[in-house]
Write a protein that holds these residues in place. Sequence first.
Motif, PDB file in Angstrom:
ATOM      1  N   GLY A  33     -54.673  -5.933 -56.709  1.00  0.00           N
ATOM      2  CA  GLY A  33     -54.443  -5.762 -58.144  1.00  0.00           C
ATOM      3  C   GLY A  33     -53.758  -4.447 -58.482  1.00  0.00           C
ATOM      4  O   GLY A  33     -53.247  -4.274 -59.587  1.00  0.00           O
ATOM      5  N   ARG A  58     -42.497 -21.251 -47.268  1.00  0.00           N
ATOM      6  CA  ARG A  58     -42.595 -20.927 -48.705  1.00  0.00           C
ATOM      7  C   ARG A  58     -41.793 -19.668 -48.998  1.00  0.00           C
ATOM      8  O   ARG A  58     -41.495 -18.888 -48.111  1.00  0.00           O
TER       9      ARG A  58
ATOM     10  N   ALA B  26     -45.647 -16.463 -58.401  1.00  0.00           N
ATOM     11  CA  ALA B  26     -45.259 -16.860 -57.036  1.00  0.00           C
ATOM     12  C   ALA B  26     -45.762 -15.831 -56.025  1.00  0.00           C
ATOM     13  O   ALA B  26     -46.238 -16.213 -54.942  1.00  0.00           O
ATOM     14  N   GLU B  27     -45.669 -14.550 -56.374  1.00  0.00           N
ATOM     15  CA  GLU B  27     -46.120 -13.523 -55.436  1.00  0.00           C
ATOM     16  C   GLU B  27     -47.633 -13.579 -55.222  1.00  0.00           C
ATOM     17  O   GLU B  27     -48.116 -13.472 -54.096  1.00  0.00           O
ATOM     18  N   ASP B  30     -48.504 -16.702 -53.226  1.00  0.00           N
ATOM     19  CA  ASP B  30     -48.166 -16.519 -51.807  1.00  0.00           C
ATOM     20  C   ASP B  30     -49.211 -15.640 -51.120  1.00  0.00           C
ATOM     21  O   ASP B  30     -49.649 -15.932 -50.003  1.00  0.00           O
ATOM     22  N   HIS B  31     -49.608 -14.580 -51.814  1.00  0.00           N
ATOM     23  CA  HIS B  31     -50.590 -13.662 -51.222  1.00  0.00           C
ATOM     24  C   HIS B  31     -51.937 -14.368 -51.000  1.00  0.00           C
ATOM     25  O   HIS B  31     -52.573 -14.207 -49.955  1.00  0.00           O
ATOM     26  N   ARG B  33     -52.423 -17.485 -50.520  1.00  0.00           N
ATOM     27  CA  ARG B  33     -52.321 -18.449 -49.400  1.00  0.00           C
ATOM     28  C   ARG B  33     -52.508 -17.729 -48.066  1.00  0.00           C
ATOM     29  O   ARG B  33     -53.068 -18.289 -47.131  1.00  0.00           O
ATOM     30  N   SER B  34     -51.992 -16.480 -48.004  1.00  0.00           N
ATOM     31  CA  SER B  34     -52.142 -15.709 -46.763  1.00  0.00           C
ATOM     32  C   SER B  34     -53.568 -15.213 -46.593  1.00  0.00           C
ATOM     33  O   SER B  34     -54.060 -15.084 -45.475  1.00  0.00           O
ATOM     34  N   ASP B  35     -54.207 -14.900 -47.714  1.00  0.00           N
ATOM     35  CA  ASP B  35     -55.552 -14.328 -47.654  1.00  0.00           C
ATOM     36  C   ASP B  35     -56.366 -14.802 -48.870  1.00  0.00           C
ATOM     37  O   ASP B  35     -56.408 -14.143 -49.909  1.00  0.00           O
ATOM     38  N   ALA B  38     -58.589 -12.589 -51.026  1.00  0.00           N
ATOM     39  CA  ALA B  38     -58.020 -11.465 -51.793  1.00  0.00           C
ATOM     40  C   ALA B  38     -58.244 -11.618 -53.291  1.00  0.00           C
ATOM     41  O   ALA B  38     -58.008 -10.670 -54.049  1.00  0.00           O
ATOM     42  N   PHE B  42     -57.746  -8.779 -56.398  1.00  0.00           N
ATOM     43  CA  PHE B  42     -56.728  -8.798 -57.445  1.00  0.00           C
ATOM     44  C   PHE B  42     -57.334  -8.376 -58.782  1.00  0.00           C
ATOM     45  O   PHE B  42     -56.638  -7.907 -59.661  1.00  0.00           O
TER      46      PHE B  42
END
Lengths: 92, 279
Positions: A33, A58, B26-27, B30-31, B33-35, B38, B42
């Motif tokens: 964040g 992607r 989108a960012e 994507d993040h 999906r990787s983790d 997280a 956020f």
Amino acid sequence: MILATLEQEPAHGYLILERLRERSGDVFVLAEGTLYPALHRLERGGLLASAWSPGDGRRRRVYRLTRRGRAELAERRSEWTRFSGAVQAVVA
Amino acid sequence: MSYVDELARELVAVGIRGGQRERILAEVDDHLRSDPEAESRFGPPRELANAFAADAGTTESRRAAVIAFGALAVAGIVYAIVFAGFGRASHLSDPPLASLAFFVIVLAPQIAFVAGALALLRVWRGRERGVLSSAERTVLARRTNLALGAGLATMAALLVYAVEIRSSVSGWLVAFTLAGAGAACVLLVVAIVPAVRAARLRPQIAGPAGDVFDDLRLIGYRARPWRFALLVAGLAGLGVWLAGIAGADPIDGFIRGVFEALACLGGFALLGRYLSLRS
């Protein structure tokens, strides 16, 4: 520190956090964040540039240092070296 | 509702739309999906959206103020040339519409200059700070908008005045006024776009608005704002009087100086709170 993680090669947000964590030996664990608003701010300030890049099926936003970003990194690094040297000289 | 869906809604709520919103989503997607873990790092979607809007809002507000001042500077050059061309002839015999336009031509540029300069000063003073508070952005927006509005009013009044008195001034001056003021109007309208873009962003950031005494580093006057207003009005009036003396017309200069000082005090009374000149 974000600029330093991009010095060698461009990276997306997740990779930037990974590099930061690994290089600092798990000391700096930046919250997501905090990272993404900072990346957008640095890009708005002309220190970073970004573009979409396909990866793992992607789209990923990949950030790289601009010329201005490199100059800023060099200046910050020099400031830090001077400052940390001074602190070391005092406390050692 | 997923984290990304909730963030999408919050981004709209703080005024982030279109491509910028899609990019953030989108960012984040994507993040995650990787983790997937997280999500908690956020933070709440509302806070994340607010952080993006606070950064973008600060940049846009500053940019709008600087662009507005640039457009006003061009308008100011047009104004100076045209005003010098019209000369210091008596305007008592002007048609009523020309007299009204002349009143705007004298008053509005001063408001535009003061509001625009104060907006620029606020940008300069706060340039080292990362994010402006919501109250501070409101002050910046008010100063920018008033400067642009007064600048447009000045240019429109110049156009009207040139048309109204076209028979008593040279043709080149009328043509220059129409072309110059028209072009300046276009430039000022274009400068409204970043101001509108800045106004769309609505982050909630706590903090004081600050006033003109912060801007000028004259904290001592905060408790006595009217003393500050009298000082500024006196200096402005004196400046006009001295200009009159330099122009070999001290009596007229004195009368103009008194009006100038009264106009300054009137402006302070009417717009002081709106522009955060006093609290």
